[in-house]
Design a protein around this motif. Structure first.
Motif, PDB file in Angstrom:
ATOM      1  N   TYR A   1      -3.585  -1.353  -3.798  1.00 46.07           N
ATOM      2  CA  TYR A   1      -3.191  -1.152  -2.439  1.00 46.07           C
ATOM      3  C   TYR A   1      -1.770  -0.260  -2.590  1.00 46.07           C
ATOM      4  CZ  TYR A   1      -0.619  -2.639   1.506  1.00 46.07           C
ATOM      5  OH  TYR A   1       0.342  -2.763   2.736  1.00 46.07           O
TER       6      TYR A   1
ATOM      7  N   PHE B   1       8.676 -11.197   4.795  1.00 48.91           N
ATOM      8  CA  PHE B   1       7.615 -10.450   4.323  1.00 48.91           C
ATOM      9  C   PHE B   1       8.248  -9.378   3.132  1.00 48.91           C
ATOM     10  CE2 PHE B   1       5.582  -6.130   4.657  1.00 48.91           C
ATOM     11  CZ  PHE B   1       3.989  -6.421   4.079  1.00 48.91           C
TER      12      PHE B   1
ATOM     13  N   TYR C   1      -0.715   3.216  -1.192  1.00 54.79           N
ATOM     14  CA  TYR C   1       0.308   3.745  -0.391  1.00 54.79           C
ATOM     15  C   TYR C   1       1.363   4.578  -1.031  1.00 54.79           C
ATOM     16  CZ  TYR C   1      -1.522   2.042   3.969  1.00 54.79           C
ATOM     17  OH  TYR C   1      -2.259   1.631   5.088  1.00 54.79           O
TER      18      TYR C   1
ATOM     19  N   ARG D   1      -5.305  -3.651   2.324  1.00 54.18           N
ATOM     20  CA  ARG D   1      -4.749  -4.836   1.563  1.00 54.18           C
ATOM     21  C   ARG D   1      -5.613  -5.976   1.769  1.00 54.18           C
ATOM     22  NH1 ARG D   1       0.821  -6.943   2.245  1.00 54.18           N
ATOM     23  NH2 ARG D   1      -0.072  -8.681   1.427  1.00 54.18           N
TER      24      ARG D   1
ATOM     25  N   LEU E   1       3.887  -3.238   8.867  1.00 54.54           N
ATOM     26  CA  LEU E   1       3.953  -3.922   7.484  1.00 54.54           C
ATOM     27  C   LEU E   1       3.432  -3.082   6.196  1.00 54.54           C
ATOM     28  CD1 LEU E   1       2.741  -7.703   8.244  1.00 54.54           C
ATOM     29  CD2 LEU E   1       5.017  -6.658   8.168  1.00 54.54           C
ATOM     30  N   ASP E   2       2.404  -2.285   6.774  1.00 51.05           N
ATOM     31  CA  ASP E   2       2.031  -1.286   5.622  1.00 51.05           C
ATOM     32  C   ASP E   2       3.052  -0.154   5.457  1.00 51.05           C
ATOM     33  OD1 ASP E   2      -0.516  -2.422   5.208  1.00 51.05           O
ATOM     34  OD2 ASP E   2      -1.465  -1.376   6.717  1.00 51.05           O
ATOM     35  N   ASN E   3       3.565   0.037   6.677  1.00 55.93           N
ATOM     36  CA  ASN E   3       4.742   1.264   6.459  1.00 55.93           C
ATOM     37  C   ASN E   3       5.828   0.815   5.553  1.00 55.93           C
ATOM     38  OD1 ASN E   3       2.996   2.833   8.252  1.00 55.93           O
ATOM     39  ND2 ASN E   3       4.305   2.507  10.051  1.00 55.93           N
TER      40      ASN E   3
ATOM     41  N   ASP F   1      -1.568  -4.682  16.413  1.00 55.40           N
ATOM     42  CA  ASP F   1      -1.540  -3.436  15.218  1.00 55.40           C
ATOM     43  C   ASP F   1      -0.338  -4.086  14.445  1.00 55.40           C
ATOM     44  OD1 ASP F   1      -0.965  -1.412  13.720  1.00 55.40           O
ATOM     45  OD2 ASP F   1      -0.854   0.061  15.621  1.00 55.40           O
ATOM     46  N   ARG F   2      -0.701  -4.374  12.992  1.00 55.58           N
ATOM     47  CA  ARG F   2       0.301  -4.831  12.110  1.00 55.58           C
ATOM     48  C   ARG F   2       0.594  -3.669  11.117  1.00 55.58           C
ATOM     49  NH1 ARG F   2      -2.645 -10.131  10.854  1.00 55.58           N
ATOM     50  NH2 ARG F   2      -4.230  -8.843  11.378  1.00 55.58           N
TER      51      ARG F   2
ATOM     52  N   GLU G   1      15.349   1.390   0.433  1.00 56.00           N
ATOM     53  CA  GLU G   1      14.296   2.018   1.306  1.00 56.00           C
ATOM     54  C   GLU G   1      13.334   1.251   2.130  1.00 56.00           C
ATOM     55  OE1 GLU G   1      14.304   6.364  -1.012  1.00 56.00           O
ATOM     56  OE2 GLU G   1      12.362   4.976  -1.260  1.00 56.00           O
TER      57      GLU G   1
ATOM     58  N   GLY H   1       7.095  -0.512  -2.172  1.00 58.68           N
ATOM     59  CA  GLY H   1       6.276  -1.650  -2.491  1.00 58.68           C
ATOM     60  C   GLY H   1       5.401  -1.338  -3.597  1.00 58.68           C
TER      61      GLY H   1
ATOM     62  N   ARG I   1       2.492   8.070   0.804  1.00 54.22           N
ATOM     63  CA  ARG I   1       3.857   8.545   0.822  1.00 54.22           C
ATOM     64  C   ARG I   1       3.745   9.847   0.160  1.00 54.22           C
ATOM     65  NH1 ARG I   1       9.333   5.736  -1.351  1.00 54.22           N
ATOM     66  NH2 ARG I   1      10.582   6.562   0.250  1.00 54.22           N
TER      67      ARG I   1
ATOM     68  N   ILE J   1       5.708  -1.095   3.065  1.00 54.67           N
ATOM     69  CA  ILE J   1       5.254  -1.150   1.729  1.00 54.67           C
ATOM     70  C   ILE J   1       5.127   0.404   1.057  1.00 54.67           C
ATOM     71  CG2 ILE J   1       2.960  -1.546   0.116  1.00 54.67           C
ATOM     72  CD1 ILE J   1       4.616  -4.145   0.901  1.00 54.67           C
ATOM     73  N   GLU J   2       4.851   1.288   2.095  1.00 51.50           N
ATOM     74  CA  GLU J   2       4.878   2.606   1.645  1.00 51.50           C
ATOM     75  C   GLU J   2       6.031   3.145   1.257  1.00 51.50           C
ATOM     76  OE1 GLU J   2       2.860   4.942   4.628  1.00 51.50           O
ATOM     77  OE2 GLU J   2       3.870   6.765   3.769  1.00 51.50           O
ATOM     78  N   LYS J   3       7.272   2.456   1.556  1.00 47.42           N
ATOM     79  CA  LYS J   3       8.854   2.924   1.210  1.00 47.42           C
ATOM     80  C   LYS J   3       9.198   2.241  -0.164  1.00 47.42           C
ATOM     81  CE  LYS J   3       9.504   6.065   4.339  1.00 47.42           C
ATOM     82  NZ  LYS J   3       8.300   6.108   4.899  1.00 47.42           N
TER      83      LYS J   3
ATOM     84  N   GLY K   1       0.463 -11.224   3.933  1.00 50.21           N
ATOM     85  CA  GLY K   1       0.605 -10.142   4.840  1.00 50.21           C
ATOM     86  C   GLY K   1      -0.050 -10.275   6.137  1.00 50.21           C
TER      87      GLY K   1
END
Lengths: 635, 247
Positions: A170, B177, A174, A68, B120-122, B116-117, B201, B128, A178, B124-126, B161
């Motif tokens: 982005y 966030f 993702y 991102r 936050l990506d994880n 290590d952030r 989720e 976002g 997934r 979004i992966e669910k 983010g």
């Protein structure tokens, strides 16, 4: 011989004809093919997500901690599309013509037309992905103007358009992660390309946390690594932006096109000290309502607001009455430089010009201006401490976009089969000068719409070949070369910092290869850069080791490539004995100081082949069948 | 200008860290805070020491990569600002400036000031995202979105983010966030189809990542560089309750 692979047919039908004839791969076979995408900006993320949706297995790499953060995020003003929502006479043809003219007729007609043609569906695409573009009260999309254009075709999300488009891309990336079709490798940086039997088959990357070198093999490699204007050190780019991926590819055989075509943006914040690391961009959209001026009197030290109207020189409106403050970037930058050099600059270091909103606020009201540019004014205040609602902004030209990049054909493939370059890192659509709000556009079109339709043509053959593995001796050989390169850097143990050499390079490039160039200066610059390279490899000190997170080593590796790239940029600028777009050779100008193009001799794209320590020139002739190149006038 | 930097040094995730002090001279008020750290790093190289690892990229407040605790506040002494936008004119000559990494169990330290952030990506992966494949979109003006709604979605979508909300929260909650992304997408007509699934989720993932709960102290909205309102969290909770009970 460079084959640009322009499809048959009329301009309007070329892309359609291409798609009709292109090879297809059935879904069951697509999943057997691996694609590496380096970079996660609009081009990289768009391509990776779309290729994954199509069924390919994709690995996506970026040096940032998250996809991102890729530098597309920083584009502010907007994205162009020929929707003609404003009913102001826009069309695909007009957008094509504006872009070709804006680039000073140094790009391919077919590519530029495709860019304009695909712009409208791209807006549909982003709206569907949830990009909160600006809207009218009735719910339809809003447009504004950008430089070099007389219609309103720019779509925007406040002053954060790049951020919103990137977050959309982005999120799709993702989504596909997934779905287990994309594997993400953040904090990994490409250090070399692996070419086996003439085809791109993989990459060597460095894990930026552990320092470990890793090999990845694939059926095709896509570079989407952005621009290289950090060669000037001070630029509007993110500090990590670099040219290393394309430079390594160049050294492995990919031709580098028009390296000297780099754009200097007219509206950035001026440099205030030697220690400065970055020149913050203030969006071109501000020129919709802001008026640019300097005092008529040399060295006028009065406060801006106390200088009466009659003593202000609105030099863009004076010199270019039909486009005024919305003259294209190369022209606006040169005009600012001309005033500053002549002694009319303002600010503490006399290196800026004013961008004034007084008239716009009087005319439209404070609320409207806040609504249009609120976040930009806020940003200006955070950085400078000055409230631009009450006094004019001070702005100055800064290195920004690189039109040049790896040479690609109509399919966006480089001269190395299986290696593609998309987005800013290629040379495809912008010619010698990019129009504002066309950067997000090109990156997106390349990534979402073009590459996913052209890569099949190559991969259809790859299906029948052996799939590469990292066991191949070529991987071993290239990895060893990378190791040697790193060890060499660490073992210099001199007494100067990496930044010291970057400042030296930046000064030379800014002085001799930026807004105006001449033969004598370029020859001097080449000699100076050679000296800096020599000093760098004898005197640099990179502390820490390579098997750890080492930000100093990362900087040194990038600078080593920038230094060599600087040589090629000056070589290219020296070779092109004409002025066109952002490339302004002082020897070739009209009596009024405008660029003097030479179509008889220089109507080609320079494409440089790496040859040890020197470069061989190849030429792709540009032919114009639909538009007659004319003198580019914005007067 | 001269200051004393007291900076957290930690070799890697496994090692124990400690503060080290550095007296730095030759700074100017014009310098950004990160440029002052750049200057310190050059001094360290000149005496053959390892440089301090800290994060940055765009240096104009939009990429969200930078972010450290400065004198006990996320991104330093000002409200609504990123670390890269902070300038030395905010400090006095002779000040001691304490610099620490984000502290949150969901953000493990990698080295010095770098964390290590990826949690936050994880999130979004669910969900976002809007599940729209390239090439499937209807005409952009076919679905109208009123200006107020578009503006509201944009207010939430502005999140960069950076993780300051998590770092400043006494519970290390990522609610601001997560709420920002959920409200951005769920309020738009394009995001409606997956609205319930998204809120359930993403909030579930937020808990799995080890972020704490929100107790509405309001600390997050003060530090958020984009000024995203805490009301977003209330809205997210309402959406979540509705999704749980009504689907």
């Amino acid at each position: 011989m460079l084959d640009s692979k322009i499809p048959e047919g009329s301009l309007e039908n070329k892309w359609r004809n291409y798609q009709i004839k292109a090879q297809l791969i059935n879904p069951a076979n697509k999943k057997k093919l691996n694609i590496i995408v380096v970079g996660s900006g609009l081009a990289g993320a768009g391509a990776a997500a779309t290729l994954a949706e199509l069924g390919y297995d994709v690995k996506c790499f970026c040096y940032q901690d998250s996809a991102r953060r890729a530098h597309s995020v920083a584009a502010q003003g907007g994205i162009n599309a020929a929707k003609n929502y404003q009913h102001d006479g826009d069309s695909v043809w007009r957008m094509f013509h504006d872009t070709l003219k804006g680039g000073d007729f140094r790009s391919r007609e077919a590519n530029v037309y495709r860019l304009a043609e695909l712009s409208a569906p791209l807006i549909d695409h982003y709206v569907q992905q949830g990009v909160p573009f600006a809207r009218e009260y009735g719910g339809v999309l809003v447009n504004r103007s950008f430089g070099g254009v007389q219609v309103q075709r720019t779509f925007y999300a406040r002053g954060q358009t790049g951020q919103q488009l990137l977050l959309a891309a982005y999120s799709q990336l993702y989504k596909m992660k997934r779905a287990k079709k994309v594997e993400m490798f953040p904090r990994h940086e490409l250090l070399d390309l692996v070419v086996i039997e003439g085809r791109a088959k993989g990459i060597i990357v460095r894990d930026l946390i552990t320092g470990k070198l890793k090999r990845f093999a694939a059926d095709a490699v896509v570079l989407a690594t952005g621009g290289y204007s950090r060669v000037f050190r001070l630029s509007t780019l993110a500090i990590g932006c670099n040219g290393s991926a394309i430079w390594k590819a160049h050294k492995r055989g990919a031709y580098f096109a028009a390296p000297s075509f780099t754009q200097i943006h007219p509206t950035a914040l001026p440099q205030t000290s030697e220690a400065q690391s970055k020149l913050t961009l203030m969006s071109e959209s501000l020129r919709n309502d802001g008026r640019i001026w300097v005092p008529k009197k040399k060295g006028d030290d009065r406060k801006a607001n106390t200088i009466p109207e009659g003593e202000r020189d609105y030099y863009l409106e004076r010199r270019y009455p039909s486009f005024g403050n919305l003259a294209p970037r190369d022209i606006a930058s040169r005009a600012a430089k001309e005033r500053i050099d002549a002694g009319y600059g303002v600010g503490r270091l006399k290196n800026a010009v004013y961008l004034d909103f007084k008239h716009a606020i009087e005319r439209f009201g404070m609320e409207t201006i806040k609504d249009r540019y609120g976040n930009l004014f806020k940003m200006y205040k955070k950085i400078t401490g000055v409230d631009a609602y009450n006094e004019p902004m001070q702005i100055s030209p800064a290195a920004h976009f690189s039109m040049g990049g790896l040479w690609v054909d109509y399919e966006l493939m480089t001269t190395i089969p299986g290696l593609y370059a998309i987005g800013e890192c290629n040379f495809s659509d912008h010619g010698a000068n990019r129009l504002g709000a066309n950067s997000l556009l090109q990156a997106s079109i390349d990534g979402y719409f073009v590459l996913p339709n052209t890569i099949n043509n190559y991969l259809a053959h790859a299906l029948k070949e052996d799939h590469p593995t990292t066991e191949h001796p070529e991987f071993e050989r290239v990895e060893n070369e990378v190791k040697e390169h790193i060890n060499k850097l660490l073992s210099v143990q001199g007494n100067k910092t990496v930044d010291h050499f970057h400042r030296e390079l930046g000064k030379v490039m800014w002085q001799e290869c930026a807004m105006s160039r001449n033969a004598e200066g370029l020859e001097k610059a080449i000699a100076q850069i050679k000296g800096i390279i020599n000093a760098f490899w004898n005197e640099v000190n990179v502390t820490g080791g390579h098997k750890e997170m080492n930000t100093e080593l990362e900087k040194a590796l990038r600078l080593a490539d920038f230094l060599e790239m600087g040589l090629l940029m000056c070589t290219d600028a020296l070779e092109r004995e004409e002025s066109c777009g952002a490339h302004f050779r002082e020897e070739f100008q009209t009596s009024e100081g405008e660029a003097l193009r030479n179509d008889d001799t220089y109507s080609y794209v320079s494409a440089w082949e790496y040859n040890g320590g020197s470069f061989n020139l190849h030429k792709e002739d540009l032919t114009f069948e639909n538009v007659q190149p004319t003198v580019r006038s914005y007067k | 200008m001269k200051v004393i930097f007291k900076i957290w040094r930690q070799e890697n995730a496994a090692s124990k860290g400690n503060f080290e002090s550095y007296e730095v001279d030759g700074l100017t008020k014009d310098m950004s805070f990160l440029e002052a750290l750049d200057h310190l790093n050059e001094l360290l190289v000149s005496i053959n020491k390892r440089v301090i690892a800290y994060e940055y990229d765009c240096r104009e407040g939009i990429c969200g990569q930078c972010g450290v605790f400065i004198n006990g506040r996320a991104h330093g002494p000002h409200d609504h600002m990123t670390t890269c936008q902070l300038h030395m004119r905010s400090f006095e000559d002779g000040d001691t400036i304490v610099v620490e990494p984000w502290r949150a169990s969901a953000f493990p330290i990698i080295k010095d000031l770098v964390v290590d952030r990826s949690a936050l990506d994880n999130i979004i992966e669910k969900g976002g995202y809007i599940s729209a494949k390239t090439g499937t979109a209807p005409e952009a003006n076919a679905i109208l979105v009123g200006k107020e709604l578009a503006d509201k979605a944009m207010d939430a979508a502005a999140c960069i983010g950076c993780g300051a909300c998590v770092a400043t929260c006494k519970n290390s909650s990522a609610s601001l966030f997560t709420a920002a992304k959920i409200n951005h997408l769920n309020s738009l007509p394009q995001g409606k189809q997956e609205a319930s699934k998204r809120v359930l989720e993403m909030t579930r993932q937020m808990e799995l990542e080890g972020f704490g709960s929100c107790t509405f102290t309001g600390a997050c909205e003060v530090e958020c560089p984009e000024g995203i309102s805490i009301l977003n969290i209330a809205e997210m909770n309402a959406r979540r309750t509705k999704a749980k009970w009504l689907g």
